[in-house]
Motif scaffolding. Structure first.
Motif, PDB file in Angstrom:
ATOM      1  N   ALA A 100       0.932  -1.336  -0.016  1.00 52.50           N
ATOM      2  CA  ALA A 100       0.004   0.056  -0.100  1.00 52.50           C
ATOM      3  C   ALA A 100       0.907   1.201  -0.118  1.00 52.50           C
ATOM      4  CB  ALA A 100      -0.757  -0.086   1.232  1.00 52.50           C
ATOM      5  N   ALA A 101       2.054   1.271   0.632  1.00 48.16           N
ATOM      6  CA  ALA A 101       2.747   2.319   0.941  1.00 48.16           C
ATOM      7  C   ALA A 101       3.518   2.713  -0.699  1.00 48.16           C
ATOM      8  CB  ALA A 101       4.031   2.118   1.892  1.00 48.16           C
ATOM      9  N   LYS A 102       3.982   1.700  -1.085  1.00 45.29           N
ATOM     10  CA  LYS A 102       4.560   1.849  -2.501  1.00 45.29           C
ATOM     11  C   LYS A 102       3.435   2.434  -3.445  1.00 45.29           C
ATOM     12  CE  LYS A 102       8.199  -2.027  -1.919  1.00 45.29           C
ATOM     13  NZ  LYS A 102       8.428  -3.375  -2.847  1.00 45.29           N
ATOM     14  N   ALA A 103       2.269   1.821  -3.280  1.00 44.71           N
ATOM     15  CA  ALA A 103       1.055   2.450  -4.423  1.00 44.71           C
ATOM     16  C   ALA A 103       1.017   3.899  -3.943  1.00 44.71           C
ATOM     17  CB  ALA A 103      -0.023   1.644  -4.348  1.00 44.71           C
ATOM     18  N   LEU A 104       0.965   4.319  -2.760  1.00 40.90           N
ATOM     19  CA  LEU A 104       1.042   5.586  -2.463  1.00 40.90           C
ATOM     20  C   LEU A 104       2.089   6.464  -3.024  1.00 40.90           C
ATOM     21  CD1 LEU A 104      -0.508   5.519   1.431  1.00 40.90           C
ATOM     22  CD2 LEU A 104      -1.471   6.607  -0.599  1.00 40.90           C
ATOM     23  N   GLU A 105       3.197   5.858  -2.909  1.00 37.67           N
ATOM     24  CA  GLU A 105       4.200   6.620  -3.247  1.00 37.67           C
ATOM     25  C   GLU A 105       4.139   6.989  -4.556  1.00 37.67           C
ATOM     26  OE1 GLU A 105       7.561   4.256  -1.929  1.00 37.67           O
ATOM     27  OE2 GLU A 105       7.498   5.148  -0.052  1.00 37.67           O
ATOM     28  N   LYS A 106       3.920   5.946  -5.327  1.00 35.71           N
ATOM     29  CA  LYS A 106       3.709   5.879  -6.824  1.00 35.71           C
ATOM     30  C   LYS A 106       2.644   6.932  -7.511  1.00 35.71           C
ATOM     31  CE  LYS A 106       2.531   3.106 -10.970  1.00 35.71           C
ATOM     32  NZ  LYS A 106       2.186   1.669 -11.499  1.00 35.71           N
ATOM     33  N   ASP A 107       1.488   7.004  -6.551  1.00 39.47           N
ATOM     34  CA  ASP A 107       0.375   7.877  -6.971  1.00 39.47           C
ATOM     35  C   ASP A 107       0.823   9.433  -6.604  1.00 39.47           C
ATOM     36  OD1 ASP A 107      -2.808   8.220  -7.198  1.00 39.47           O
ATOM     37  OD2 ASP A 107      -1.874   9.654  -5.580  1.00 39.47           O
ATOM     38  N   TYR A 108       1.611   9.728  -5.528  1.00 37.91           N
ATOM     39  CA  TYR A 108       1.980  10.880  -5.159  1.00 37.91           C
ATOM     40  C   TYR A 108       3.265  11.535  -6.302  1.00 37.91           C
ATOM     41  CZ  TYR A 108      -0.330  11.873  -0.822  1.00 37.91           C
ATOM     42  OH  TYR A 108      -1.111  12.190   0.226  1.00 37.91           O
ATOM     43  N   LYS A 109       3.908  10.598  -6.606  1.00 37.71           N
ATOM     44  CA  LYS A 109       4.819  11.012  -7.829  1.00 37.71           C
ATOM     45  C   LYS A 109       4.168  11.357  -8.853  1.00 37.71           C
ATOM     46  CE  LYS A 109       8.928   7.904  -6.340  1.00 37.71           C
ATOM     47  NZ  LYS A 109       9.832   6.596  -6.793  1.00 37.71           N
ATOM     48  N   GLN A 110       3.163  10.673  -9.207  1.00 33.81           N
ATOM     49  CA  GLN A 110       2.456  11.133 -10.642  1.00 33.81           C
ATOM     50  C   GLN A 110       1.575  12.285 -10.356  1.00 33.81           C
ATOM     51  OE1 GLN A 110       0.290   7.670 -11.664  1.00 33.81           O
ATOM     52  NE2 GLN A 110       2.149   6.734 -12.715  1.00 33.81           N
ATOM     53  N   ASN A 111       0.865  12.405  -9.063  1.00 33.46           N
ATOM     54  CA  ASN A 111      -0.094  13.482  -9.119  1.00 33.46           C
ATOM     55  C   ASN A 111       0.411  14.689  -8.175  1.00 33.46           C
ATOM     56  OD1 ASN A 111      -2.121  12.182 -10.761  1.00 33.46           O
ATOM     57  ND2 ASN A 111      -2.336  10.636  -9.156  1.00 33.46           N
ATOM     58  N   SER A 112       1.090  14.325  -6.946  1.00 33.45           N
ATOM     59  CA  SER A 112       1.393  15.600  -6.157  1.00 33.45           C
ATOM     60  C   SER A 112       2.889  15.416  -5.624  1.00 33.45           C
ATOM     61  CB  SER A 112       0.454  15.217  -5.027  1.00 33.45           C
ATOM     62  OG  SER A 112      -0.735  15.139  -5.300  1.00 33.45           O
ATOM     63  N   PRO A 113       3.790  15.542  -6.703  1.00 36.36           N
ATOM     64  CA  PRO A 113       5.269  15.185  -6.284  1.00 36.36           C
ATOM     65  C   PRO A 113       5.816  16.184  -5.252  1.00 36.36           C
ATOM     66  CG  PRO A 113       5.063  16.124  -8.736  1.00 36.36           C
ATOM     67  CD  PRO A 113       3.541  15.719  -8.209  1.00 36.36           C
ATOM     68  N   GLU A 114       5.459  17.271  -5.374  1.00 35.52           N
ATOM     69  CA  GLU A 114       5.724  18.351  -4.191  1.00 35.52           C
ATOM     70  C   GLU A 114       5.323  17.708  -2.798  1.00 35.52           C
ATOM     71  OE1 GLU A 114       1.329  19.238  -4.959  1.00 35.52           O
ATOM     72  OE2 GLU A 114       3.179  18.620  -6.127  1.00 35.52           O
ATOM     73  N   LYS A 115       4.518  17.002  -2.679  1.00 32.52           N
ATOM     74  CA  LYS A 115       4.147  16.335  -1.198  1.00 32.52           C
ATOM     75  C   LYS A 115       4.734  15.210  -0.894  1.00 32.52           C
ATOM     76  CE  LYS A 115      -0.287  18.900  -1.299  1.00 32.52           C
ATOM     77  NZ  LYS A 115      -1.700  18.589  -1.184  1.00 32.52           N
ATOM     78  N   LEU A 116       5.680  14.704  -1.744  1.00 33.12           N
ATOM     79  CA  LEU A 116       6.219  13.263  -1.444  1.00 33.12           C
ATOM     80  C   LEU A 116       7.024  13.385  -0.268  1.00 33.12           C
ATOM     81  CD1 LEU A 116       7.971  12.308  -4.844  1.00 33.12           C
ATOM     82  CD2 LEU A 116       6.274  10.702  -3.353  1.00 33.12           C
ATOM     83  N   ASP A 117       7.702  14.368   0.339  1.00 31.45           N
ATOM     84  CA  ASP A 117       8.368  14.540   1.545  1.00 31.45           C
ATOM     85  C   ASP A 117       7.431  14.255   2.814  1.00 31.45           C
ATOM     86  OD1 ASP A 117      10.662  14.545   0.075  1.00 31.45           O
ATOM     87  OD2 ASP A 117      10.724  16.897   0.617  1.00 31.45           O
ATOM     88  N   LEU A 118       6.251  15.001   2.685  1.00 33.04           N
ATOM     89  CA  LEU A 118       5.243  14.908   3.574  1.00 33.04           C
ATOM     90  C   LEU A 118       4.652  13.384   3.521  1.00 33.04           C
ATOM     91  CD1 LEU A 118       3.304  16.339   5.395  1.00 33.04           C
ATOM     92  CD2 LEU A 118       1.610  16.787   3.700  1.00 33.04           C
ATOM     93  N   LEU A 119       4.283  12.761   2.632  1.00 32.34           N
ATOM     94  CA  LEU A 119       4.063  11.351   2.409  1.00 32.34           C
ATOM     95  C   LEU A 119       5.066  10.516   3.330  1.00 32.34           C
ATOM     96  CD1 LEU A 119       2.148   9.070   1.652  1.00 32.34           C
ATOM     97  CD2 LEU A 119       3.454   8.984  -0.426  1.00 32.34           C
ATOM     98  N   ALA A 120       6.414  10.776   2.966  1.00 31.79           N
ATOM     99  CA  ALA A 120       7.284   9.819   3.464  1.00 31.79           C
ATOM    100  C   ALA A 120       7.465   9.924   4.847  1.00 31.79           C
ATOM    101  CB  ALA A 120       8.644  10.368   2.679  1.00 31.79           C
ATOM    102  N   SER A 121       7.178  11.248   5.612  1.00 31.95           N
ATOM    103  CA  SER A 121       7.149  11.778   6.899  1.00 31.95           C
ATOM    104  C   SER A 121       5.993  10.900   7.727  1.00 31.95           C
ATOM    105  CB  SER A 121       7.291  13.184   6.918  1.00 31.95           C
ATOM    106  OG  SER A 121       7.022  13.490   8.432  1.00 31.95           O
ATOM    107  N   THR A 122       4.922  11.072   6.961  1.00 33.38           N
ATOM    108  CA  THR A 122       3.672  10.472   7.402  1.00 33.38           C
ATOM    109  C   THR A 122       3.716   8.971   7.784  1.00 33.38           C
ATOM    110  OG1 THR A 122       2.410  12.135   6.504  1.00 33.38           O
ATOM    111  CG2 THR A 122       1.220  10.285   7.152  1.00 33.38           C
ATOM    112  N   LEU A 123       4.138   8.231   6.622  1.00 31.65           N
ATOM    113  CA  LEU A 123       4.383   6.622   6.575  1.00 31.65           C
ATOM    114  C   LEU A 123       5.565   6.491   7.574  1.00 31.65           C
ATOM    115  CD1 LEU A 123       4.310   6.015   2.528  1.00 31.65           C
ATOM    116  CD2 LEU A 123       2.459   5.739   4.498  1.00 31.65           C
TER     117      LEU A 123
END
Length: 297
Positions: A269-292
């Motif tokens: 699920a985390a990998k799927a989220l990272e893939k989605d964020y890279k495509q749609n919200s790359p500017e929020k990737l760091d926030l996603l990584a911190s949350t996970l």
């Protein structure tokens, strides 16, 4: 549910009528056929037809259908004088009609004459206990008065008779959630999933409720329904992906991280989220990584 073809046809007719190209009756008929409200448009174009004697008479028997449609639209738009005038015409034509009686009760409701409206609805239901529209009007009236407990009571009574009404189950579930009555809401979503198992939003809402209730058993079940949401949406539901991660984290805290299977699922699920964020919200990737990272997956 309105199809894309029907929506396109409706929009085309609406643009045509709005720009003076004619077709008002065809537009109003399609709105009625699709069971849509579009109250402001119906009121505007319906009155144009009703106020023109030639156009009105050309409708034949459909004239009375238009009066009813415009009356309901006027009630929606709080144009009570217009609604009253339409209802008077229908009363004169159809004396002792239960259908017109329903409109009269709706007018009382729109005026805020709650007691009179309730009396009128009760009288109509005595004659026809299976009138779904009137039964749901009582629910709407209770909500408008702010009497949520009465709305719950009417909805439960309604669903005892009309158990296949998915919209009513969903409305009841949402009311229960708003009151933090999560076990009751879960029951409603279970009913929806049983009757409509391929609709992902039911699975997602049920999972959210179970996650909120908490406890190892509910968390495990919530994770399964988040997973089924992901499957039904082709892996594209971000909320469900986060749900799997949140459930795994909560389960890990309760079991002290002894479940390796949960970690494997949450990793996917985390990998799927990272893939989605890279495509749609790359500017929020760091926030996603911190949350996970805080979830300790």
């Amino acid at each position: 549910m309105v199809s894309k073809t029907e929506e396109s046809q409706l929009q085309q007719l609406e643009n045509q009528v709005e720009n003076g190209g004619g077709g008002a009756w065809e537009y109003l008929s399609l709105v009625r056929k699709l069971k849509l409200r579009r109250s402001d448009k119906v009121l505007k174009h319906g009155l144009t037809l009703l106020n023109d004697p030639k156009k009105r008479s050309a409708l034949g028997a459909d004239e009375w259908t238009l009066y009813e449609q415009v009356a309901i639209a006027a009630l929606d738009c709080q144009c009570l004088d217009v609604a009253k005038d339409c209802i008077k015409v229908l009363q004169k034509k159809f004396q002792d009609s239960k259908r017109v009686g329903r409109l009269e009760a709706m007018l009382l409701e729109a005026k805020g004459s709650w007691a009179e409206a309730e009396k009128a609805y009760s009288s109509l239901l005595e004659d026809n206990p299976l009138d779904q529209v009137i039964s749901m009007r009582r629910v709407a009236m209770a909500k408008a008065r702010g009497d949520i407990l009465a709305a719950i009571d009417w909805l439960n009574k309604y669903l005892e008779i009309f158990m296949a009404d998915h919209d009513a189950w969903r409305e009841l579930a949402e009311i229960y959630v708003s009151l933090q009555m999560y076990k009751q809401a879960a029951f409603c979503y279970e009913e929806l999933i049983l009757s409509q198992p391929m609709i992902p939003l039911h699975h997602l809402a049920y999972a959210d409720v179970l996650y909120t209730i908490g406890g190892i058993e509910n968390l495990q079940t919530a994770k399964k329904y988040y997973a089924s949401t992901i499957e039904l949406t082709g892996g594209k539901n971000v909320r469900a992906l986060f749900g799997v991660c949140l459930c795994t984290s909560a389960i890990g805290q309760l079991t002290k991280g002894r479940n390796n299977e949960d970690k494997e699922i949450s990793g996917l699920a985390a990998k799927a989220l990272e893939k989605d964020y890279k495509q749609n919200s790359p500017e929020k990737l760091d926030l996603l990584a911190s949350t996970l990272k805080t979830l300790k997956l």
